[in-house]
Write an enzyme that holds these catalytic residues in place. Structure first.
Site, PDB file in Angstrom:
ATOM      1  CG  ASP A   1      -7.366  -4.347   2.970  1.00  0.00           C
ATOM      2  OD1 ASP A   1      -7.378  -4.444   4.207  1.00  0.00           O
ATOM      3  OD2 ASP A   1      -7.569  -3.276   2.363  1.00  0.00           O
TER       4      ASP A   1
ATOM      5  CG  PHE B   1      -5.263   6.175  11.230  1.00  0.00           C
ATOM      6  CD1 PHE B   1      -4.907   6.081  12.562  1.00  0.00           C
ATOM      7  CD2 PHE B   1      -4.885   7.324  10.526  1.00  0.00           C
ATOM      8  CE1 PHE B   1      -4.190   7.095  13.187  1.00  0.00           C
ATOM      9  CE2 PHE B   1      -4.172   8.333  11.137  1.00  0.00           C
ATOM     10  CZ  PHE B   1      -3.819   8.233  12.463  1.00  0.00           C
TER      11      PHE B   1
ATOM     12  CE  LYS C   1      12.518 -12.508 -11.825  1.00  0.00           C
ATOM     13  NZ  LYS C   1      13.603 -11.898 -12.560  1.00  0.00           N
TER      14      LYS C   1
ATOM     15  CE  LYS D   1     -12.917  -3.361  10.340  1.00  0.00           C
ATOM     16  NZ  LYS D   1     -11.986  -3.696   9.360  1.00  0.00           N
TER      17      LYS D   1
ATOM     18  CE  LYS E   1     -12.009   0.973   7.372  1.00  0.00           C
ATOM     19  NZ  LYS E   1     -12.138   1.901   6.266  1.00  0.00           N
TER      20      LYS E   1
ATOM     21  CG  ASN F   1      -2.034  -0.875   1.208  1.00  0.00           C
ATOM     22  OD1 ASN F   1      -2.345  -1.434   0.162  1.00  0.00           O
ATOM     23  ND2 ASN F   1      -2.700  -1.030   2.326  1.00  0.00           N
TER      24      ASN F   1
HETATM   25  O1  PMT Z   1       2.306   6.687   6.179  1.00  0.00           O
HETATM   26  P1  PMT Z   1       1.917   8.028   5.579  1.00  0.00           P
HETATM   27  O2  PMT Z   1       2.491   8.237   4.208  1.00  0.00           O
HETATM   28  O3  PMT Z   1       2.206   9.163   6.527  1.00  0.00           O
HETATM   29  O4  PMT Z   1       0.330   8.003   5.361  1.00  0.00           O
HETATM   30  C1  PMT Z   1      -0.504   7.889   6.459  1.00  0.00           C
HETATM   31  C2  PMT Z   1      -1.736   7.064   6.146  1.00  0.00           C
HETATM   32  C3  PMT Z   1      -2.595   7.766   5.112  1.00  0.00           C
HETATM   33  C4  PMT Z   1      -1.339   5.684   5.616  1.00  0.00           C
HETATM   34  C5  PMT Z   1      -2.478   6.904   7.517  1.00  0.00           C
HETATM   35  O5  PMT Z   1      -2.845   8.164   8.000  1.00  0.00           O
HETATM   36  C6  PMT Z   1      -3.696   6.026   7.375  1.00  0.00           C
HETATM   37  O6  PMT Z   1      -4.767   6.426   6.936  1.00  0.00           O
HETATM   38  N1  PMT Z   1      -3.537   4.740   7.785  1.00  0.00           N
HETATM   39  C7  PMT Z   1      -4.581   3.706   7.614  1.00  0.00           C
HETATM   40  C8  PMT Z   1      -4.551   3.209   6.209  1.00  0.00           C
HETATM   41  C9  PMT Z   1      -5.513   2.050   5.977  1.00  0.00           C
HETATM   42  O7  PMT Z   1      -5.101   0.976   5.794  1.00  0.00           O
HETATM   43  O8  PMT Z   1      -6.788   2.406   6.068  1.00  0.00           O
HETATM   44  P2  PMT Z   1      -7.986   1.333   5.878  1.00  0.00           P
HETATM   45  O9  PMT Z   1      -9.211   2.201   5.833  1.00  0.00           O
HETATM   46  O10 PMT Z   1      -7.734   0.432   4.733  1.00  0.00           O
HETATM   47  O11 PMT Z   1      -7.911   0.479   7.210  1.00  0.00           O
HETATM   48  C10 PMT Z   1      -8.657   0.798   8.363  1.00  0.00           C
HETATM   49  C11 PMT Z   1      -7.945   0.420   9.633  1.00  0.00           C
HETATM   50  O12 PMT Z   1      -7.800  -1.004   9.688  1.00  0.00           O
HETATM   51  C12 PMT Z   1      -6.563   1.002   9.815  1.00  0.00           C
HETATM   52  O13 PMT Z   1      -6.417   1.371  11.169  1.00  0.00           O
HETATM   53  C13 PMT Z   1      -5.646  -0.174   9.466  1.00  0.00           C
HETATM   54  O14 PMT Z   1      -4.407  -0.087  10.171  1.00  0.00           O
HETATM   55  C14 PMT Z   1      -6.472  -1.368   9.927  1.00  0.00           C
HETATM   56  N2  PMT Z   1      -6.243  -2.608   9.206  1.00  0.00           N
HETATM   57  C15 PMT Z   1      -6.488  -2.708   7.867  1.00  0.00           C
HETATM   58  C16 PMT Z   1      -6.323  -3.927   7.232  1.00  0.00           C
HETATM   59  C17 PMT Z   1      -5.898  -5.040   7.986  1.00  0.00           C
HETATM   60  N3  PMT Z   1      -5.711  -6.216   7.409  1.00  0.00           N
HETATM   61  N4  PMT Z   1      -5.668  -4.920   9.299  1.00  0.00           N
HETATM   62  C18 PMT Z   1      -5.828  -3.735   9.930  1.00  0.00           C
HETATM   63  O15 PMT Z   1      -5.614  -3.635  11.131  1.00  0.00           O
END
Ligand code: PMT
Length: 410
Positions: free
Chosen positions: A285, A329, A295, A347, A343, A216
């Site tokens: 994800d 986040f 490879k 969550k 979320k 990502n």
């Molecule tokens: O690192 P930078 O360049 O400073 O950018 C920061 C950021 C934009 C990456 C950061 O601020 C941010 O938004 N992080 C969360 C990114 C994300 O994966 O968002 P999401 O909406 O897909 O996931 C939601 C939440 O689930 C997040 O807290 C994530 O950590 C968590 N998650 C997601 C997938 C997974 N398999 N397990 C998780 O715990």
């Protein structure tokens, strides 16, 4: 904390009286400055009665020479005595004068002498708001680091409907109060002393073979800024980071991982010690559950991949968090608040920081961020664009307020 409230000359000036009260309700001491135009809409007496303090209306006194001398330097002392400056309503004319550094009245002169955070809450006719001149002035002020509390859409005094209505006074007061916390001694006062903050940061990399991976977009800047802020505020910090090119913030325990599974395992290894968990990592994800040992050879034919979901670390934490505060986040390209609210529930988080991604200058990889905090108390708090380090402090200000609110509710 001392706040300088500058009132510009617009029909929304009457709402500044409500704003003065909202600021005082948050424990802030308010000094009001009215421009000449503002006094055509509202009298100094209204603010003097509300704040119990002299209201400043003039750069130059007209009375005795002694008074003239003290008023000639008053803008300097007012600039020094206040921690945050808020201008509401900020008219198109005021925005232009602030952007270009005019110093032709008390408010604009004080602005140039003021070194603390500045909040601007514009209000005007929607065509004036949309005019490139106003938008360019706003960009100058944003780049200067000022917080713009955007006007709302709605029916305007001129009869038009559109953006231009002064934001809710409580919203402006919340922004001012949160900025004040980051610039006041509270920040230096180690309010996270005794806490162990577990933070995830950066991307994960999911291998497709020994030389390729999917990932990502994330530089880790947001997560590392959070780690630095938590450490400076007295917390013990465990930072679990995907691959990024950033140095470990001082005093932080840094655990480097690559994949979502490694991140999950590291998080649960350290869960017992944590009192606050902040999940800012951009976890992939999907992954390939069986990674080829060698490879994969390139061929001319189309290739498809069958991917499996990675462990949802946040969802699992939601089940196992106990009485820890869990901050997730949400990276969204639209409908920030809706996505975050869903979320928060699904969550079982205490707060979700929803940030806008996919736009220049904010979100992933940039130095600044812009977000909406959605809290389990039902509150929604917008955080205007700011450097990520400042954003991190504003997030922890709200986390600590939430902790108090949740304790009080028990
Ligand atoms: O690192 P930078 O360049 O400073 O950018 C920061 C950021 C934009 C990456 C950061 O601020 C941010 O938004 N992080 C969360 C990114 C994300 O994966 O968002 P999401 O909406 O897909 O996931 C939601 C939440 O689930 C997040 O807290 C994530 O950590 C968590 N998650 C997601 C997938 C997974 N398999 N397990 C998780 O715990």
């Amino acid at each position: 904390m001392n706040v300088l409230l500058g009132v510009g000359g617009g029909i929304a000036a009457y709402k500044s009286a409500e704003l003065a009260r909202a600021l005082m309700e948050r424990g802030l001491r308010v000094q009001v400055v009215l421009t000449d135009a503002a006094q055509r809409f509202i009298t100094p007496l209204t603010f003097a009665a509300l704040t119990g303090r002299k209201v400043i209306t003039n750069l130059f006194a007209t009375a005795s020479s002694e008074e003239t001398l003290s008023s000639a330097i008053e803008h300097i002392s007012v600039a020094q005595d206040n921690d945050v400056m808020v201008v509401a309503p900020a008219t198109a004319d005021l925005l232009a004068r602030l952007a270009y550094g005019h110093a032709d009245d008390f408010l604009t002169t004080t602005y140039l002498a003021f070194t603390g955070p500045v909040v601007l809450a514009p209000a005007m006719n929607s065509n004036m708001w949309a005019h490139p001149a106003t938008q360019e002035n706003l960009n100058i002020l944003r780049k200067r680091g000022h917080v713009i509390v955007e006007p709302e859409d709605g029916l305007l005094a001129c009869g038009m409907t559109g953006p231009g209505r002064l934001a809710e006074t409580n919203q402006i007061a919340d922004v001012v109060a949160s900025l004040g916390l980051t610039s006041s001694p509270v920040k230096a006062s180690k309010d996270l002393d005794g806490e162990t903050v577990l933070i995830t940061a950066g991307p994960t990399q999911e291998p497709l073979d020994p030389v390729r991976f999917i990932s990502n977009r994330s530089s880790g800047k947001m997560g590392y800024a959070l780690a630095e802020a938590a450490g400076e505020r007295g917390a013990r910090v465990v930072l679990i980071s995907g691959p990024v090119h950033l140095p470990a913030p001082p005093g932080v325990t840094l655990i480097r991982v690559h994949t979502a599974i490694e991140m999950r395992n590291a998080v649960f290894e350290h869960l017992a010690e944590a009192t606050i968990i902040v999940k800012s990592a951009a976890v992939a994800d999907y992954h390939l559950s069986r990674v080829p040992q060698h490879k994969v050879k390139k061929t001319a034919t189309r290739m498809s991949l069958e991917l499996d979901p990675t462990p949802d670390i946040l969802a699992e934490l939601g089940q196992k968090k106990g009485d820890r505060l869990l901050i997730g986040f949400a990276a969204e390209t639209e409908n920030l608040t809706e996505g975050a609210r869903s979320k928060l529930k699904s969550k079982n988080c205490d707060m979700v920081v929803a940030n806008l991604v996919g736009q220049d200058g904010t979100g992933f990889e940039s130095d600044e961020n812009e977000a909406v905090l959605v809290l389990s108390t039902g509150e929604t708090i917008p955080l205007q664009r700011a450097p990520k380090r400042e954003m991190a402090d504003r997030i922890f200000d709200q986390v600590m307020k939430l902790r108090l609110a949740l304790h009080a509710a028990q």
